[in-house]
Design a protein around this motif. Structure first.
Motif, PDB file in Angstrom:
ATOM      1  N   UNK A   1       0.818  -1.222   0.000  1.00  0.00           N
ATOM      2  CA  UNK A   1       0.000   0.000   0.000  1.00  0.00           C
ATOM      3  C   UNK A   1       0.852   1.274   0.000  1.00  0.00           C
ATOM      4  N   UNK A   2       2.162   1.105  -0.040  1.00  0.00           N
ATOM      5  CA  UNK A   2       3.038   2.272   0.068  1.00  0.00           C
ATOM      6  C   UNK A   2       3.803   2.561  -1.225  1.00  0.00           C
ATOM      7  N   UNK A   3       3.961   1.562  -2.090  1.00  0.00           N
ATOM      8  CA  UNK A   3       4.659   1.764  -3.353  1.00  0.00           C
ATOM      9  C   UNK A   3       3.637   1.926  -4.467  1.00  0.00           C
ATOM     10  N   UNK A   4       3.760   3.006  -5.214  1.00  0.00           N
ATOM     11  CA  UNK A   4       2.762   3.349  -6.223  1.00  0.00           C
ATOM     12  C   UNK A   4       3.449   3.729  -7.535  1.00  0.00           C
ATOM     13  N   UNK A   5       2.831   3.358  -8.645  1.00  0.00           N
ATOM     14  CA  UNK A   5       3.328   3.747  -9.967  1.00  0.00           C
ATOM     15  C   UNK A   5       2.471   4.893 -10.498  1.00  0.00           C
TER      16      UNK A   5
ATOM     17  N   UNK B   1      -0.788   6.061   1.423  1.00  0.00           N
ATOM     18  CA  UNK B   1      -1.799   6.297   0.383  1.00  0.00           C
ATOM     19  C   UNK B   1      -2.303   7.739   0.411  1.00  0.00           C
ATOM     20  N   UNK B   2      -2.615   8.282   1.600  1.00  0.00           N
ATOM     21  CA  UNK B   2      -3.145   9.640   1.684  1.00  0.00           C
ATOM     22  C   UNK B   2      -2.098  10.652   1.199  1.00  0.00           C
ATOM     23  N   UNK B   3      -0.827  10.409   1.579  1.00  0.00           N
ATOM     24  CA  UNK B   3       0.232  11.317   1.162  1.00  0.00           C
ATOM     25  C   UNK B   3       0.429  11.262  -0.356  1.00  0.00           C
ATOM     26  N   UNK B   4       0.343  10.060  -0.926  1.00  0.00           N
ATOM     27  CA  UNK B   4       0.496   9.914  -2.375  1.00  0.00           C
ATOM     28  C   UNK B   4      -0.629  10.631  -3.103  1.00  0.00           C
ATOM     29  N   UNK B   5      -1.851  10.540  -2.581  1.00  0.00           N
ATOM     30  CA  UNK B   5      -2.991  11.222  -3.209  1.00  0.00           C
ATOM     31  C   UNK B   5      -2.769  12.732  -3.235  1.00  0.00           C
ATOM     32  N   UNK B   6      -2.265  13.281  -2.133  1.00  0.00           N
ATOM     33  CA  UNK B   6      -1.982  14.724  -2.098  1.00  0.00           C
ATOM     34  C   UNK B   6      -0.848  15.067  -3.064  1.00  0.00           C
ATOM     35  N   UNK B   7       0.140  14.187  -3.128  1.00  0.00           N
ATOM     36  CA  UNK B   7       1.274  14.372  -4.028  1.00  0.00           C
ATOM     37  C   UNK B   7       0.793  14.404  -5.490  1.00  0.00           C
ATOM     38  N   UNK B   8      -0.083  13.478  -5.862  1.00  0.00           N
ATOM     39  CA  UNK B   8      -0.590  13.427  -7.229  1.00  0.00           C
ATOM     40  C   UNK B   8      -1.349  14.695  -7.582  1.00  0.00           C
ATOM     41  N   UNK B   9      -2.162  15.151  -6.662  1.00  0.00           N
ATOM     42  CA  UNK B   9      -2.974  16.339  -6.917  1.00  0.00           C
ATOM     43  C   UNK B   9      -2.088  17.573  -7.055  1.00  0.00           C
ATOM     44  N   UNK B  10      -1.101  17.678  -6.178  1.00  0.00           N
ATOM     45  CA  UNK B  10      -0.225  18.860  -6.189  1.00  0.00           C
ATOM     46  C   UNK B  10       0.610  18.919  -7.465  1.00  0.00           C
ATOM     47  N   UNK B  11       1.112  17.773  -7.902  1.00  0.00           N
ATOM     48  CA  UNK B  11       2.012  17.738  -9.049  1.00  0.00           C
ATOM     49  C   UNK B  11       1.295  17.470 -10.367  1.00  0.00           C
ATOM     50  N   UNK B  12      -0.014  17.245 -10.306  1.00  0.00           N
ATOM     51  CA  UNK B  12      -0.757  16.988 -11.534  1.00  0.00           C
ATOM     52  C   UNK B  12      -0.378  15.672 -12.193  1.00  0.00           C
ATOM     53  N   UNK B  13      -0.167  14.618 -11.405  1.00  0.00           N
ATOM     54  CA  UNK B  13       0.226  13.309 -11.913  1.00  0.00           C
ATOM     55  C   UNK B  13      -0.953  12.349 -11.890  1.00  0.00           C
ATOM     56  N   UNK B  14      -0.854  11.278 -12.672  1.00  0.00           N
ATOM     57  CA  UNK B  14      -1.920  10.278 -12.753  1.00  0.00           C
ATOM     58  C   UNK B  14      -1.419   8.956 -12.180  1.00  0.00           C
TER      59      UNK B  14
END
Length: 620
Positions: free
Chosen positions: A228-232, A290-303
């Motif tokens: 749940x911590x490693x994401x592509x 997971x929550x941190x990654x979601x914020x990271x995606x939103x901030x950086x505009x990543x999918x």
């Protein structure tokens, strides 16, 4: 002055010992630092302790201390030949596919080797191969790693140079008893019995008691619970991250998310090393909750990449050199007590820590602020270069996950491939001959062991088997300072009558117990202490007491000394009792209670075997 029949000097020494025990157990400060404090306190309190400055530092000139330094260096010389590595790899290949064969080969080889060279590098070499072997055989690595450590401990009872406690006992024999030092193979007969009984236990009862903490088929991502911590994630066109370097991306990230790998057009780049700037279509592997990654995606505009599951193979199959691995933090590490931010492993060594296993618990968030502790198992993203760097020191034991793969490559191409098992050093015959000469000279009393060992170090350096820098690096100086610091405590106990007082208390049990039971009591008490305050400190405290007790009981002082020696050298009940226990603690996923469950029966079994063996051979 006497208080309740106890001299003030003895009370002061007991107080020092009490403080030292608390510090040894709690490890508020490193044990070697505690030992230095003991030296200072003994000298400063000379009117009461009876130990002046010369006596307080006598541990540094003690023949046992000097011999142990030399044996560390000799072991390094043997280690550089590649003999141990090749033996471990060959054994793993032989035992593959059978848990029984794997267990028997592991403990049956480790024990005898540990009788002649330092067992720490032996266990360090065997851990990754045994782990890989266990997984390929469908067996939990936990079922083999604890027996590996125990076998290494048992092997130390075979010869005088098997452990530092044996050498200390030999020194006490010469100073406290009316006889010379212990011979190289004087107690080998009993050591063989102890080793045989211990190995039989590990193959039967111990095998049943040892838990399977780590699933046999778990890859490293599963083993450390990082699914749940490693994401592509993918960089789309128009993302504000386009054009940024990965270091800048990390700096702009407020949430604790760490980029690990950049993939582009079939190529992969290690995040901490690459200077590539992000382009549309790039794929990143990131680490974070997971929550941190979601914020990271939103901030950086990543999918997020659909079905972008990250496993150990994600790194193993990459064209780049980075991979997942494990590293153990030894007691000797300079990183102990430092946070990961202070250690700066990623900056200096291209090594990213993804998770930490400590005392059966997993730490996966807030890693930068975690202080590293001895025994920690790190899941790292590393490179061959960083693995090679740490192989030359003692700050991290980076486990070589590819040892068996290299063996297969070597076998398939006759040992000529680039990934083959490294050849033996051309200096191997010379190094082995020197080590054999040291053992022979000491065994036949041609030279004292300390002179023979120093001569061996000299010979290894001048023949090019070992460089002087590698010789100094091979010594665990914290152990040497611990040893030199606690030796004067034994002197203080003798000077103030403290040893006699403790001996008198234990001798009182002879009014209700037969003499052999008193001897067994010494073995049990010594073993329990060794599991808590280290074997070195235990033998220094207990041998003067045992010799004094023997004199009061009109018994053999040498028999009492040997029982204490064997008991202090065989500590199985805690992960801190012996360095090899600490080394397998993390890789085996063990809990503290596992050592108690498997080690306690072995500890008490060997206490009985040792006591009866000593009585049978040397009498009472």
């Amino acid at each position: 002055m006497v208080v309740f029949g106890v001299s003030t000097g003895a009370l002061v020494v007991f107080a020092l010992i009490g403080v030292a025990l608390v510090l040894f157990v709690s490890e508020v400060i490193p044990n070697d630092v505690t030992a230095i404090g003991i030296v200072v306190a003994l000298a400063a309190l000379e009117p009461w302790t009876g130990v002046g400055a010369r006596g307080a530092i006598s541990g540094f000139a003690n023949t046992a201390t000097v011999t142990i330094v030399a044996m560390y260096m000799l072991s390094a010389g043997i280690g550089q030949t590649g003999l141990v590595q090749r033996l471990g790899i060959r054994l793993a290949g032989f035992a593959r596919g059978s848990e029984t064969r794997a267990l028997a080969a592991t403990i049956g080889t480790t024990g005898p080797i540990a009788g002649f060279i330092n067992n720490t590098p032996v266990v360090a070499v065997f851990i990754p191969m045994i782990t890989d072997l266990a997984k390929e055989s469908g067996v939990s690595p936990s079922k083999l790693l604890l027996p590996l450590s125990y076998a290494a401990i048992l092997g130390g009872t075979l010869t005088l140079i098997g452990t530092s406690t044996n050498l200390l006992a030999s020194e006490f024999t010469a100073t406290l008893l009316d006889r010379g030092p212990i011979g190289m193979f004087e107690f080998t007969g009993l050591g063989v019995v102890v080793l045989a009984v211990g190995l039989a236990y590990l193959m039967t009862v111990g095998r049943w008691l040892t838990p399977a903490r780590i699933p046999a088929d778990a890859d490293l991502v599963e083993e450390f619970g990082l699914e749940e911590y490693l994401t592509t994630v993918r960089v789309p066109a128009g993302s504000p991250a386009v054009g940024l370097g990965l270091g800048e991306l990390d700096d702009r990230t407020e949430s604790p998310v760490t980029p690990l790998q950049l993939r582009r057009n079939g190529e992969a780049f290690l995040a901490v090393e690459t200077d590539q700037r992000l382009q549309a279509g790039d794929v990143l592997v990131v680490n974070g909750a997971r929550e941190a990654v979601n914020r990271f995606l939103k901030r950086q505009g990543l999918d997020r990449v659909p079905r972008g599951e990250v496993t150990e193979e994600t790194f193993a199959d990459a064209p780049s050199a980075d991979r997942l691995g494990r590293a153990v933090v030894p007691e000797t590490s300079a990183y102990v007590g430092e946070t990961l931010s202070e250690a700066r492993l990623a900056t200096f060594h291209g090594m990213q820590v993804l998770a930490i296993r400590r005392e059966g618990e997993l730490i996966r968030t807030g890693l930068h602020e975690v202080e590293l502790a001895a025994g920690d198992l790190l899941l790292v993203q590393t490179t061959p270069e960083s693995t090679e760097y740490f192989a030359d020191g003692d700050d991290l034991f980076v486990l070589d996950e590819d040892a068996l793969d290299r063996l297969e490559a070597s076998d398939s191409d006759g040992g000529k491939g680039v990934d083959a098992v490294p050849p033996l050093s051309p200096k191997t015959p010379v190094a082995v001959a020197i080590m054999g000469g040291v053992v022979g000279l000491a065994a036949f009393d041609v030279l004292p062991i300390v002179i023979a060992a120093l001569g061996g170090v000299f010979a290894m350096i001048v023949t090019g088997c070992l460089s002087s820098a590698d010789a100094y690096d091979a010594v665990s100086w914290n152990v040497i300072f611990l040893l030199a610091g606690v030796i004067p405590l034994g002197l203080a106990m003798e000077e103030t009558g403290g040893a006699a007082l403790i001996a008198e208390t234990l001798v009182a049990t002879a009014t209700i117990l037969p003499l052999v039971a008193v001897l067994l009591l010494f073995s049990v008490v010594t073993g329990l202490l060794a599991n808590v305050i280290t074997p070195v400190a235990t033998i220094v405290l207990m041998i003067p007491v045992a010799v004094d007790a023997a004199a009061r009981l009109d018994a053999s002082g040498f028999s009492f000394l040997l029982v204490v020696t064997f008991a202090s050298a065989t500590s199985f009940m805690t992960p801190v009792g012996y360095q090899t226990n600490l080394m397998v603690y993390g890789p085996g996923g063990y809990r503290f209670t596992d050592f108690l469950r498997v080690g306690a029966p072995l500890q008490f079994l060997l206490a009985v075997v040792t006591t009866l063996g000593v009585v049978w051979i040397w009498g009472l």
